[in-house]
Design a protein around this motif. Structure first.
Motif, PDB file in Angstrom:
ATOM      1  N   CYS A   1      51.418  57.531  64.924  1.00  0.00           N
ATOM      2  CA  CYS A   1      51.907  58.424  65.984  1.00  0.00           C
ATOM      3  C   CYS A   1      52.950  57.705  66.846  1.00  0.00           C
ATOM      4  CB  CYS A   1      50.744  58.907  66.848  1.00  0.00           C
ATOM      5  SG  CYS A   1      49.666  60.102  66.028  1.00  0.00           S
ATOM      6  N   PHE A   2      52.708  56.445  67.143  1.00  0.00           N
ATOM      7  CA  PHE A   2      53.650  55.685  67.967  1.00  0.00           C
ATOM      8  C   PHE A   2      55.001  55.551  67.256  1.00  0.00           C
ATOM      9  CE2 PHE A   2      55.546  51.592  69.250  1.00  0.00           C
ATOM     10  CZ  PHE A   2      55.676  51.810  70.618  1.00  0.00           C
TER      11      PHE A   2
ATOM     12  N   VAL B   1      55.145  60.572  68.508  1.00  0.00           N
ATOM     13  CA  VAL B   1      54.378  61.820  68.579  1.00  0.00           C
ATOM     14  C   VAL B   1      53.152  61.598  69.462  1.00  0.00           C
ATOM     15  CG1 VAL B   1      52.890  63.343  67.214  1.00  0.00           C
ATOM     16  CG2 VAL B   1      55.145  62.696  66.339  1.00  0.00           C
ATOM     17  N   HIS B   2      52.943  62.474  70.446  1.00  0.00           N
ATOM     18  CA  HIS B   2      51.756  62.383  71.301  1.00  0.00           C
ATOM     19  C   HIS B   2      50.513  62.702  70.463  1.00  0.00           C
ATOM     20  CE1 HIS B   2      48.862  63.340  74.488  1.00  0.00           C
ATOM     21  NE2 HIS B   2      49.597  62.553  75.248  1.00  0.00           N
ATOM     22  N   PRO B   3      49.432  61.954  70.651  1.00  0.00           N
ATOM     23  CA  PRO B   3      48.247  62.161  69.789  1.00  0.00           C
ATOM     24  C   PRO B   3      47.635  63.554  69.870  1.00  0.00           C
ATOM     25  CG  PRO B   3      47.823  60.485  71.501  1.00  0.00           C
ATOM     26  CD  PRO B   3      49.276  60.783  71.536  1.00  0.00           C
ATOM     27  N   LEU B   4      47.860  64.251  70.979  1.00  0.00           N
ATOM     28  CA  LEU B   4      47.284  65.601  71.105  1.00  0.00           C
ATOM     29  C   LEU B   4      48.225  66.690  70.606  1.00  0.00           C
ATOM     30  CD1 LEU B   4      45.481  65.559  74.583  1.00  0.00           C
ATOM     31  CD2 LEU B   4      44.458  65.560  72.309  1.00  0.00           C
ATOM     32  N   ARG B   5      49.415  66.342  70.163  1.00  0.00           N
ATOM     33  CA  ARG B   5      50.354  67.367  69.689  1.00  0.00           C
ATOM     34  C   ARG B   5      49.719  68.119  68.506  1.00  0.00           C
ATOM     35  NH1 ARG B   5      56.222  66.239  68.708  1.00  0.00           N
ATOM     36  NH2 ARG B   5      56.085  64.995  70.600  1.00  0.00           N
TER      37      ARG B   5
ATOM     38  N   HIS C   1      48.206  55.216  73.062  1.00  0.00           N
ATOM     39  CA  HIS C   1      49.569  55.764  72.978  1.00  0.00           C
ATOM     40  C   HIS C   1      50.372  55.367  74.223  1.00  0.00           C
ATOM     41  CE1 HIS C   1      47.507  58.580  75.576  1.00  0.00           C
ATOM     42  NE2 HIS C   1      48.684  59.016  75.979  1.00  0.00           N
ATOM     43  N   CYS C   2      51.680  55.487  74.093  1.00  0.00           N
ATOM     44  CA  CYS C   2      52.578  55.205  75.219  1.00  0.00           C
ATOM     45  C   CYS C   2      53.029  56.538  75.816  1.00  0.00           C
ATOM     46  CB  CYS C   2      53.804  54.423  74.733  1.00  0.00           C
ATOM     47  SG  CYS C   2      55.066  54.311  76.025  1.00  0.00           S
ATOM     48  N   PRO C   3      52.712  56.771  77.096  1.00  0.00           N
ATOM     49  CA  PRO C   3      53.052  58.070  77.705  1.00  0.00           C
ATOM     50  C   PRO C   3      54.566  58.308  77.807  1.00  0.00           C
ATOM     51  CG  PRO C   3      52.243  56.539  79.361  1.00  0.00           C
ATOM     52  CD  PRO C   3      52.051  55.862  78.036  1.00  0.00           C
TER      53      PRO C   3
ATOM     54  N   GLN D   1      55.808  58.581  73.789  1.00  0.00           N
ATOM     55  CA  GLN D   1      55.125  59.696  73.119  1.00  0.00           C
ATOM     56  C   GLN D   1      54.755  60.758  74.155  1.00  0.00           C
ATOM     57  OE1 GLN D   1      52.556  56.300  71.558  1.00  0.00           O
ATOM     58  NE2 GLN D   1      52.004  57.945  70.131  1.00  0.00           N
ATOM     59  N   PRO D   2      55.762  61.453  74.706  1.00  0.00           N
ATOM     60  CA  PRO D   2      55.476  62.416  75.758  1.00  0.00           C
ATOM     61  C   PRO D   2      54.633  63.586  75.242  1.00  0.00           C
ATOM     62  CG  PRO D   2      57.766  62.550  75.071  1.00  0.00           C
ATOM     63  CD  PRO D   2      57.192  61.368  74.374  1.00  0.00           C
ATOM     64  N   ALA D   3      53.808  64.121  76.152  1.00  0.00           N
ATOM     65  CA  ALA D   3      52.920  65.234  75.769  1.00  0.00           C
ATOM     66  C   ALA D   3      53.768  66.480  75.487  1.00  0.00           C
ATOM     67  CB  ALA D   3      51.941  65.516  76.885  1.00  0.00           C
TER      68      ALA D   3
END
Ligand SMILES: [Zn+2]
Length: 254
Positions: A179-180, A184-188, A247-249, A252-254
Motif C-alpha cells: 500500500c505504501f 494507497v490508504h489502507p482503508l481505500r 501507513h503514512c498519512p 497515503q491520504p485517505a
C-alpha cells in the motif's frame, strides 16, 4: 506472523536438511497423530504454498492405500521450524515441540506449530485449493490476484490483501509495504484501487533470494522514509480479526 518470504526460507532450510534422506524417527506430538510412525519413509521435498508448508514423504509401505504422504504444517503466530544436528540440545522446551523429523544427518523440530496434519499427497490440492495465486509460487499471476482482490469492491484494500484466498503469502508487513509503495490508504475500497499495479511488485519485493533482510519502508518505522511524517497504525478488518495497518498519512491520504 511469518509471511510468505519467511515461510519460503523455512521450506528451503527443511528441504536442504531432509530431502533425499530416510527418516530415522518421527514424533508427532499432537493428539490426533500421536501414534503415527513414519520412520523409514523417504523425504521427497518440502515446498511452501503461501504461508503453508508441505513436507512430502514416500513411505516404505502402503498406509491406507498409498505410500505418498504430505505433512502439512503452518507456523501461525508463534511457530518455528529449527534444523539441528543429531543429538543437539533443543533451543526451546520440549513441551513446545509439535513434530520431530529426524534423518541421519539432522533433526528438524517444529515448535508451537499452529497446524500439524498428515494427508495423502494427492489431496494437497483439495486442502490448499482455496488459496489465491502464490506471490512466490510458479502460479503467480498478478491479473488473477487483482481479479480476486476486486471481487468485493467495498472491502478495505488492506484487509483484502490479507485474505489468503485472494493472494497467498502476504501478511500485515507486506500488505503495508504494498500500500505504501502504491501510495494507497489502507482503508481505500478495493474497487477504487489499481489492484494489478498494487500487487505486481510483490514477488520482487518479497523474493527471499534477492535480499538478506527485507527492505521495509513503512512497517515498523516511526517516521515515513519518504516524507518524515509520523507513521500511523490503523486497525483494519472485521471485529475479531482487526490487524495493524502501518501507513503514512501524507503519502497515503485517505
Ligand atoms: Zn510519507
Amino acid at each position: 506472523m511469518p509471511e510468505g518470504d519467511a515461510v519460503w526460507r523455512t521450506a528451503r532450510r527443511l528441504d536442504d536438511a531432509l530431502s533425499g534422506q530416510v527418516l530415522t524417527r518421527t514424533d508427532f506430538r499432537v493428539p490426533r497423530l500421536a501414534t503415527v510412525d513414519l520412520s523409514r519413509a523417504e523425504v521427497v521435498a518440502t515446498v511452501p504454498r503461501g504461508k503453508h508448508l508441505l513436507t512430502r514423504l514416500r513411505a516404505d509401505r502402503e498406509l491406507r492405500g498409498t505410500r505418498e504422504w504430505s505433512v502439512h504444517t503452518h507456523l501461525r503466530m508463534d511457530g518455528s521450524w529449527r534444523v539441528l544436528r543429531p543429538g543437539q540440545r533443543w533451543p526451546r522446551p520440549g513441551h513446545q515441540a509439535r513434530l520431530v523429523l529426524a534423518v541421519p544427518s539432522a533433526q528438524a523440530v517444529g515448535f508451537l506449530l499452529g497446524v500439524v496434519e498428515l494427508l495423502p499427497t494427492e489431496r494437497e490440492a483439495a486442502l490448499l485449493g482455496h488459496l489465491g495465486p502464490d506471490v512466490l509460487g510458479a502460479d503467480w499471476d498478478p491479473a488473477a490476484a487483482a481479479a480476486r482482490l476486486g471481487a468485493d469492491p467495498a472491502r478495505p484494500v488492506f484487509d483484502a490483501l490479507l485474505d489468503q484466498r485472494n493472494l497467498a503469502g502476504v501478511g500485515t508487513m507486506w500488505a503495508a509495504e504494498l500500500c505504501f509503495a502504491a501510495r494507497v490508504h489502507p482503508l481505500r475500497p478495493a474497487g477504487e484501487v489499481d489492484l494489478e499495479a498494487l500487487v505486481a511488485p510483490a514477488p520482487a519485493r518479497m523474493d527471499p533470494e534477492r535480499y538478506t533482510r527485507p527492505e521495509l519502508r513503512v512497517f515498523g518505522h516511526k517516521a515515513c522514509t519518504r516524507c518524515l511524517s509520523t507513521i500511523r497504525v490503523l486497525k483494519v478488518g472485521p471485529a475479531g480479526r482487526r490487524r495493524d495497518a502501518h501507513h503514512c498519512p501524507t503519502c497515503q491520504p485517505a
